[in-house]
Design an enzyme around this catalytic site. Structure first.
Site, short mmCIF file in Angstrom:
data_model
loop_
_atom_site.label_atom_id
_atom_site.label_comp_id
_atom_site.label_asym_id
_atom_site.label_seq_id
_atom_site.Cartn_x
_atom_site.Cartn_y
_atom_site.Cartn_z
N HIS A 149 0.81 -1.32 0.03
CA HIS A 149 0.07 0.07 -0.09
C HIS A 149 0.93 1.40 0.11
O HIS A 149 0.37 2.12 0.47
CB HIS A 149 -0.99 0.06 1.17
CG HIS A 149 -1.59 -1.12 1.33
ND1 HIS A 149 -3.03 -1.58 0.81
CD2 HIS A 149 -1.26 -2.36 1.85
CE1 HIS A 149 -3.33 -2.71 1.19
NE2 HIS A 149 -2.21 -3.45 1.94
N SER B 225 14.24 21.55 -17.50
CA SER B 225 13.04 22.31 -17.61
C SER B 225 13.41 23.58 -18.23
O SER B 225 14.50 24.14 -18.36
CB SER B 225 12.30 22.60 -16.26
OG SER B 225 11.72 23.94 -16.29
#
Ligand code: ARG
Length: 492
Positions: free
Chosen positions: A158, A279
């Site tokens: 999980h 970027s």
């Protein structure tokens, strides 16, 4: 430019370039053009062997086919007025040797068995390449695992810290999946490996073709048993696309994990700059773009599978032109995996794993709580459910030290673990993540010795798979070499 020899008889008028382009499979056919010439050679040798064609036209045809083989098909063979390379190539043959000779090759044959034969041959080759790529990826994972048998890290369920494991155990988990992908592809290969040639349109032919002979010439194990199935079936393509989609799904999970692991939250891995982009505005950025695109490509592979199923599911027997559209998706899926798997291998092989970060996280989030509960069972005789409740209650109180554990035991089970003999030292030893890993020695577990066994077994499997790829490739190349020698003998 000649007109289309297939339309001439039955159909009148010219078609617009738009219709021609709509119908044409030339882009996908570039992939089968070379093997289509081999298929022609095998068919021609078969016609000659059974005396269906006389020696003189057979020799002239073979000479032209060998020219095509040696020099490549003329560009005209790919002209869209011919719809596909099979028709374009026949037009070129007729142009070169005249219809009296060139018009004899297609006896007892249809483009339906021709294309199915070509696709199966190319797919066999593609499977060999995929198995090789997977072998490279698996070797990378195995080598890396060998270096990290003792590297403890947290395992997650999980996405929460769950229990300690090792990096080797983790890497081998992925390797298992890629090894199953390999065996799936090998099994699929056996089903691809039947020759449709001689099935003609679907009902075979009255010409006494020797289908065993042409199957052998083309490196197939045997001819397809039913001529209708041979031209209509594409389950072999769907199966391989399924195998590819499954493989890419695993690749995508691994990419997702590398993306997560390279965040500064987790920081378990630093991908090589070559696999990253920056970027246009944020000068500090290092983004895992290769992994992201690969994660997306898994979607493309799944799409190719779904497209193939959707195209096929409404088709009655036998050949329908829809099948031409399926082939595009087959090569798309093959190309996705062929591009991604070697890149994934490179990305993992060059990644820097931060073993200190992993070690620091290995025991966090009470990841050794299961082991503490197990020790209360094994060494102090408690039922597992009672131990589970005591440890759970101690975690609720925020600590697994002896006093908290004692309070939790009193509160949740009405017993004293101190009275049972539990000590600070014992708890300290049990809460060490290395201890939790070390005791998990059973088959498949993360203890270094158990992982070493897995590693050995997987190396053997890998060796066998790699050997299969080489042997299968050699057998296919040998068949084609023999086919070409046999073809050259015909004209000398
Ligand atoms: N280009 C076709 C394909 O890829 C070849 C078979 C065409 N057969 C036909 N009857 N039109 O499926």
């Amino acid at each position: 430019m000649r007109s289309d020899q297939i339309r001439q008889g039955r159909l009148a008028g010219e078609r617009s370039a738009g219709i021609e382009h709509f119908l044409a499979s030339m882009d996908a056919d570039r992939r089968i053009a070379e093997v289509d010439i081999l298929v022609d050679m095998a068919h021609l040798l078969g016609l000659r062997r059974r005396g269906i064609i006389d020696e003189a036209p057979a020799r002239a045809l073979m000479a032209a086919l060998l020219d095509f083989h040696d020099d490549g098909l003329p560009a005209e063979a790919f002209d869209e007025r011919y719809e596909d390379v099979h028709a374009g190539k026949e037009a070129c043959l007729i142009g070169r040797v005249g219809e009296d000779i060139g018009g004899r090759l297609h006896m007892g044959r249809s483009r339906n068995d021709e294309v199915a034969t070509c696709v199966r041959i190319r797919l066999k080759q593609e499977i060999i390449d995929l198995v090789r790529s997977l072998a490279g990826l698996r070797a990378t994972l195995l080598d890396l695992a060998g270096e990290h048998l003792e590297t403890v890290m947290p395992g997650f369920t999980h996405m929460q810290h769950a229990q300690p494991t090792t990096l080797a155990h983790y890497l081998l988990a992925y390797e298992q999946a890629f090894s199953r992908d390999t065996s799936r592809l090998r099994e699929a290969s056996a089903r691809v490996d039947v020759s449709p040639l001689g099935s003609a349109a679907f009902a075979s032919t009255g010409f006494p073709l020797d289908r065993d002979y042409t199957a052998r010439l083309l490196g197939f194990t045997r001819p397809a048993a039913n001529s209708m199935d041979a031209v209509a079936a594409r389950d072999f393509a769907i199966e391989v696309l399924g195998d590819i989609a499954v493989c890419m799904t695993t690749a995508s999970r691994l990419c997702e994990e590398l993306i997560l692991w390279s965040t500064s939250f987790i920081g378990f891995v630093n991908l090589d700059d070559a696999y990253c982009s920056s970027s246009s505005i944020m000068p500090q950025k290092k983004n895992p773009d290769v992994a992201e695109i690969m994660r997306a490509k898994a979607g493309t592979a799944a799409g190719a599978l779904i497209a193939a199923i959707a195209i096929t599911k409404g088709l009655p027997m036998s050949y329908n032109r829809d099948l031409q559209e399926l082939t595009v998706h087959l090569w798309r899926g093959v190309d996705v995996a062929g591009e991604c798997i070697p890149l994934l291998s490179g990305m993992i092989g060059t990644a820097a794993f931060d073993v200190e970060r992993m070690a620091a996280e290995a025991g966090r989030g009470f990841s050794t709580a299961t082991e503490l509960a197990d020790v209360l069972v094994r060494d102090y005789g408690l039922p597992f459910r009672t131990a589970h409740r005591i440890v759970g209650r101690a975690v609720r109180h925020g600590s697994l030290d002896l006093s908290t554990l004692e309070a939790a035991a009193q509160e949740a089970a009405g017993i004293s673990v101190v009275d049972l003999g539990v000590t600070d030292e014992r708890i300290g030893a049990v809460l060490d993540p290395r201890h939790a890993v070390a005791v998990r020695t059973i088959t498949g577990g993360p203890a270094p010795a158990a992982v070493a066994v897995q590693l050995e077994e997987q190396r053997e499997l890998l060796d066998r798979d790699a050997a299969w790829a080489e042997e299968t490739d050699e057998a296919l190349s040998r068949a084609f070499d023999d086919l070409i020698s046999e073809s050259r003998r015909m004209i000398t």
